[in-house]
Design a protein around this motif. Sequence first.
Motif, mmCIF file in Angstrom:
data_model
loop_
_atom_site.group_PDB
_atom_site.id
_atom_site.type_symbol
_atom_site.label_atom_id
_atom_site.label_comp_id
_atom_site.label_asym_id
_atom_site.label_seq_id
_atom_site.Cartn_x
_atom_site.Cartn_y
_atom_site.Cartn_z
ATOM 1 N N LEU A 18 0.830 -1.206 0.000
ATOM 2 C CA LEU A 18 0.000 0.000 0.000
ATOM 3 C C LEU A 18 0.860 1.250 0.000
ATOM 4 O O LEU A 18 0.523 2.250 -0.642
ATOM 5 C CB LEU A 18 -0.936 0.008 1.207
ATOM 6 N N GLY A 19 1.983 1.205 0.713
ATOM 7 C CA GLY A 19 2.890 2.346 0.720
ATOM 8 C C GLY A 19 3.543 2.580 -0.626
ATOM 9 O O GLY A 19 4.030 3.670 -0.904
ATOM 10 N N CYS A 20 3.572 1.560 -1.450
ATOM 11 C CA CYS A 20 4.183 1.692 -2.779
ATOM 12 C C CYS A 20 3.163 1.973 -3.871
ATOM 13 O O CYS A 20 3.413 2.788 -4.763
ATOM 14 C CB CYS A 20 4.926 0.407 -3.135
ATOM 15 N N ALA A 21 2.048 1.298 -3.843
ATOM 16 C CA ALA A 21 1.187 1.243 -5.020
ATOM 17 C C ALA A 21 -0.054 2.123 -4.969
ATOM 18 O O ALA A 21 -0.766 2.197 -5.958
ATOM 19 C CB ALA A 21 0.740 -0.207 -5.243
ATOM 20 N N LEU A 22 -0.338 2.777 -3.858
ATOM 21 C CA LEU A 22 -1.498 3.668 -3.864
ATOM 22 C C LEU A 22 -1.279 4.797 -4.867
ATOM 23 O O LEU A 22 -0.158 5.284 -5.041
ATOM 24 C CB LEU A 22 -1.741 4.242 -2.468
ATOM 25 N N PRO A 23 -2.331 5.216 -5.556
ATOM 26 C CA PRO A 23 -2.155 6.203 -6.635
ATOM 27 C C PRO A 23 -1.523 7.525 -6.185
ATOM 28 O O PRO A 23 -0.794 8.136 -6.955
ATOM 29 C CB PRO A 23 -3.582 6.432 -7.136
ATOM 30 N N TYR A 25 0.788 7.867 -3.941
ATOM 31 C CA TYR A 25 2.211 7.678 -3.625
ATOM 32 C C TYR A 25 2.979 7.249 -4.877
ATOM 33 O O TYR A 25 3.906 7.923 -5.290
ATOM 34 C CB TYR A 25 2.388 6.654 -2.512
ATOM 35 N N ASN A 26 2.620 6.126 -5.462
ATOM 36 C CA ASN A 26 3.114 5.674 -6.770
ATOM 37 C C ASN A 26 4.638 5.690 -6.909
ATOM 38 O O ASN A 26 5.167 6.031 -7.940
ATOM 39 C CB ASN A 26 2.465 6.494 -7.880
ATOM 40 N N GLN A 27 5.352 5.338 -5.845
ATOM 41 C CA GLN A 27 6.798 5.207 -5.878
ATOM 42 C C GLN A 27 7.154 3.847 -5.272
ATOM 43 O O GLN A 27 6.636 3.498 -4.221
ATOM 44 C CB GLN A 27 7.485 6.310 -5.061
ATOM 45 N N TYR A 28 8.037 3.129 -5.917
ATOM 46 C CA TYR A 28 8.354 1.780 -5.463
ATOM 47 C C TYR A 28 9.706 1.690 -4.751
ATOM 48 O O TYR A 28 10.245 0.606 -4.578
ATOM 49 C CB TYR A 28 8.291 0.818 -6.649
ATOM 50 N N TRP A 29 10.258 2.806 -4.295
ATOM 51 C CA TRP A 29 11.499 2.799 -3.538
ATOM 52 C C TRP A 29 11.395 2.025 -2.225
ATOM 53 O O TRP A 29 12.376 1.396 -1.815
ATOM 54 C CB TRP A 29 11.960 4.234 -3.262
ATOM 55 N N GLY A 92 3.219 9.810 4.068
ATOM 56 C CA GLY A 92 2.162 8.813 4.252
ATOM 57 C C GLY A 92 2.627 7.421 3.847
ATOM 58 O O GLY A 92 2.329 6.430 4.517
ATOM 59 N N ALA A 93 3.381 7.358 2.759
ATOM 60 C CA ALA A 93 3.952 6.079 2.337
ATOM 61 C C ALA A 93 4.967 5.593 3.357
ATOM 62 O O ALA A 93 5.049 4.397 3.639
ATOM 63 C CB ALA A 93 4.604 6.220 0.966
#
Length: 126
Positions: A18-23, A25-29, A92-93
């Motif tokens: 959820l911390g990566c893929a929510l619209p 946030y949208n960062q996969y670091w 938030g992420a």
Amino acid sequence: ALISLSFGGAVGLMFLMLGCALPQYNQYWPLFVLFFYILSPIPYCIARRLVDDTDATSNACKELAIFLTTGIVVSAFGLPIVFARAELIYWGACALVLTGNTVIFATILGFFLVFGSNDDFSWQQW
């Protein structure tokens, strides 16, 4: 016990995703903390195989393994904070990843408390 541990792992990974893929946030670091999840039990497992537990006093090998594991866990909590401070991810992420870290590391600790307490510890037990 195994079902509750697997549920805890799934919930922790859900927070990480959820911390990566929510619209918004949208960062996969934050997925780099997966390396810390894999590395965290390795020092303790190696020390457990090398050390004879008949000695009642603590020994240096086991304490070094706990020290290394603690460093890995602290690094897993620090990495999302560094990413958020560098503005690579949103705060938030970062909060979702830290929540996932807490759940995952509690699950790993629970695994070692449940399955590592008896003398004839083997991976075929579960």
